[in-house]
Scaffold this motif. Structure first.
Motif, short mmCIF file in Angstrom:
data_model
loop_
_atom_site.label_atom_id
_atom_site.label_comp_id
_atom_site.label_asym_id
_atom_site.label_seq_id
_atom_site.Cartn_x
_atom_site.Cartn_y
_atom_site.Cartn_z
N UNK A 77 16.84 -14.08 -16.03
CA UNK A 77 16.19 -14.23 -14.72
C UNK A 77 15.71 -12.90 -14.13
N UNK A 78 14.52 -12.99 -13.50
CA UNK A 78 13.95 -11.84 -12.80
C UNK A 78 13.72 -12.28 -11.36
N UNK A 79 14.22 -11.50 -10.41
CA UNK A 79 13.94 -11.82 -9.02
C UNK A 79 13.75 -10.49 -8.30
N UNK A 80 12.49 -10.13 -8.11
CA UNK A 80 12.22 -8.77 -7.64
C UNK A 80 11.05 -8.74 -6.68
N UNK A 81 11.05 -7.79 -5.75
CA UNK A 81 9.84 -7.54 -4.96
C UNK A 81 9.38 -6.12 -5.25
N UNK A 82 8.06 -5.91 -5.13
CA UNK A 82 7.46 -4.66 -5.57
C UNK A 82 6.50 -4.12 -4.53
N UNK A 83 7.00 -3.26 -3.68
CA UNK A 83 6.10 -2.69 -2.67
C UNK A 83 5.29 -1.55 -3.27
N UNK A 84 4.10 -1.30 -2.73
CA UNK A 84 3.33 -0.17 -3.26
C UNK A 84 1.96 -0.04 -2.66
N UNK A 85 1.33 1.09 -3.04
CA UNK A 85 0.01 1.42 -2.52
C UNK A 85 -1.04 0.97 -3.52
N UNK A 86 -2.14 0.40 -3.06
CA UNK A 86 -3.20 -0.08 -3.95
C UNK A 86 -4.55 0.45 -3.48
N UNK A 87 -5.54 0.38 -4.40
CA UNK A 87 -6.81 1.06 -4.15
C UNK A 87 -7.98 0.15 -4.49
N UNK A 88 -8.98 0.10 -3.62
CA UNK A 88 -10.20 -0.64 -3.94
C UNK A 88 -11.40 0.10 -3.39
N UNK A 89 -12.47 0.04 -4.16
CA UNK A 89 -13.67 0.79 -3.78
C UNK A 89 -14.42 0.07 -2.65
N UNK A 90 -13.92 0.22 -1.46
CA UNK A 90 -14.53 -0.46 -0.30
C UNK A 90 -14.89 0.56 0.75
N UNK A 91 -15.96 0.29 1.48
CA UNK A 91 -16.32 1.17 2.59
C UNK A 91 -15.26 1.03 3.68
N UNK A 92 -14.89 2.15 4.28
CA UNK A 92 -13.83 2.12 5.30
C UNK A 92 -14.39 1.60 6.62
N UNK A 93 -13.68 0.62 7.19
CA UNK A 93 -14.10 0.08 8.49
C UNK A 93 -12.83 -0.38 9.22
N UNK A 94 -13.01 -1.05 10.36
CA UNK A 94 -11.84 -1.52 11.11
C UNK A 94 -11.05 -2.55 10.30
N UNK A 95 -11.74 -3.28 9.40
CA UNK A 95 -11.11 -4.39 8.68
C UNK A 95 -10.90 -4.14 7.19
N UNK A 96 -11.43 -3.01 6.68
CA UNK A 96 -11.27 -2.75 5.24
C UNK A 96 -10.98 -1.27 5.03
N UNK A 97 -10.22 -1.00 3.96
CA UNK A 97 -9.93 0.40 3.63
C UNK A 97 -9.83 0.51 2.12
N UNK A 98 -10.05 1.73 1.60
CA UNK A 98 -9.98 1.87 0.14
C UNK A 98 -8.54 2.09 -0.33
N UNK A 99 -7.62 2.37 0.59
CA UNK A 99 -6.21 2.51 0.22
C UNK A 99 -5.41 1.62 1.17
N UNK A 100 -4.57 0.76 0.62
CA UNK A 100 -3.71 -0.04 1.48
C UNK A 100 -2.42 -0.42 0.73
N UNK A 101 -1.60 -1.23 1.35
CA UNK A 101 -0.27 -1.50 0.75
C UNK A 101 -0.04 -3.00 0.57
N UNK A 102 0.66 -3.32 -0.49
CA UNK A 102 1.03 -4.71 -0.73
C UNK A 102 2.53 -4.78 -1.05
N UNK A 103 3.08 -5.97 -0.88
CA UNK A 103 4.41 -6.23 -1.45
C UNK A 103 4.25 -7.44 -2.34
N UNK A 104 4.57 -7.24 -3.61
CA UNK A 104 4.46 -8.31 -4.60
C UNK A 104 5.85 -8.93 -4.76
#
Ligand code: DAH
Length: 346
Positions: free
Chosen positions: A189-216
């Motif tokens: 069994x695997x039961x894990x959460x994975x927080x981290x920083x992620x990157x996408x080539x998006x123009x920076x605005x109030x609603x989008x950023x090229x660097x943000x965080x997720x928890x998987x």
């Protein structure tokens, strides 16, 4: 000749005084340094009559000792003087002005809270690299080569071949890469959460950023079902947003899950009746989820006939904005301490 000069210098040294570092250095240059008078006199000794040399040598040594002793004396006086000057200007008995205290970033506060909630449900925490191979970010997660799904996430490539290969190197576009790494190295069994920083080539605005965080999140075991996913997310939502919170799973598509669902929570600002935050729908989206696609399990060496699992991924910025009513993503990265300070104890 030499003897006369020695006498003159003795008088000069005895009379001399210095009051600052520059004068001390001038004294050193004149008498002690390699280019000073002592060196010159010692050199002159060679041409003095042989019978006088011994006596002259002794006189010169005496002069040298005198010059060095005086130099030491002067030096000490100047050093003590500067200490005295310092203590005259610094009052060591004054009370200390406390240094400015930092504060936890709102994203860190929310990330810690998410981790805390899942840890209490028995999840552990795993981390993975931000610079990743195509295999972990895409191919193992069932993104077919050149499948348009790869374009869902505008990728920053570090090295890329004409035709996509598993060896291409990129900045991870989601934390789902850590799922693959975990499944490859750990048996269920695997039961894990994975927080981290992620990157996408998006123009920076109030609603989008090229660097943000997720928890998987990932849970793999025998007979894990969609109901387990729903219960887990429901419990999380109540802990995170308040006990009256409801969740809604909306059918969606991700290459790595089947079936897939978008996770909505009832708007905790208006309680579901409709407001600006939820755009009058009563619901806000916080991430994606689904049952791990059997292809993904097989890609990672897990027998899909024996095991099933669920996975989810949430946006930390999104949850933080909803929770604190923040309306511009850029505030998170401007590092304005006045912004960051507002969230302590909130
Ligand atoms: N990786 C997805 C994204 O960044 C989020 C996600 C959706 C993660 C479904 C999952 C999942 O693990 O099962 O948009």
């Amino acid at each position: 000749m030499i003897a006369d000069r020695v006498r003159e210098y003795i008088v000069e040294i005895e009379k001399s005084s210095v009051s600052n570092k520059e004068e001390l250095e001038a004294f050193r240059m004149r008498f002690i340094s390699k280019k000073g008078v002592l060196t010159e006199l010692f050199d002159g000794l060679k041409s003095a009559p042989a019978e006088d040399r011994r006596a002259l040598g002794q006189e010169l040594n005496a002069l040298k000792n005198l010059a060095q002793d005086r130099f030491k004396e002067f030096n000490e006086t100047i050093e003590n003087g500067s200490e005295k000057e310092l203590s005259a200007t610094v009052d060591l008995s004054l009370p200390v002005t406390p240094g400015e205290q930092g504060a936890l970033h709102p994203l860190s506060i929310v990330k810690r809270r998410i981790i805390e909630i899942f840890e209490r449900m028995g999840f552990n925490v795993s981390y993975g690299p931000e610079i990743e191979k195509d295999w972990y970010n895409f191919s193992a997660l069932n993104f077919a080569d050149n499948h348009p799904a790869r374009e869902m996430q505008d990728t920053f490539f570090i090295s890329k071949s004409e035709v996509a290969t598993r060896e291409d190197v990129l900045l991870r576009t989601h934390t789902s890469n850590v799922q693959v790494r975990l499944m490859e190295r750990q048996k269920p069994p695997i039961r894990s959460i994975m927080p981290g920083r992620v990157f996408r080539n998006e123009a920076i605005s109030a609603r989008a950023h090229c660097v943000f965080h997720q928890v998987e999140g990932l849970y793999i075991d025998r007979s894990v079902s969609f109901k387990d996913l729903k219960d887990t997310l429901y419990h999380f939502a109540k802990e995170m947003f308040g006990k009256d919170t409801k969740i809604r799973l909306r059918p969606s598509y991700f290459p790595f899950t089947e079936p897939s669902a978008e996770i909505d929570v009832s708007c905790f600002i208006c309680g579901g009746s409709g407001c600006n935050i939820c755009k009058h729908s009563g619901w806000v989206e916080i991430g994606g989820s689904g049952m791990v696609d059997p292809n993904v399990l097989e890609n990672c060496g897990i027998d899909s006939n024996e095991y099933t699992g669920f996975a989810f991924g949430m946006g930390v910025e999104r949850i933080t904005m909803l929770r604190y009513g923040i309306n511009d993503l850029r505030l998170f990265t401007e590092n304005d301490i006045r912004f960051i300070r507002q969230f302590q104890g909130a």
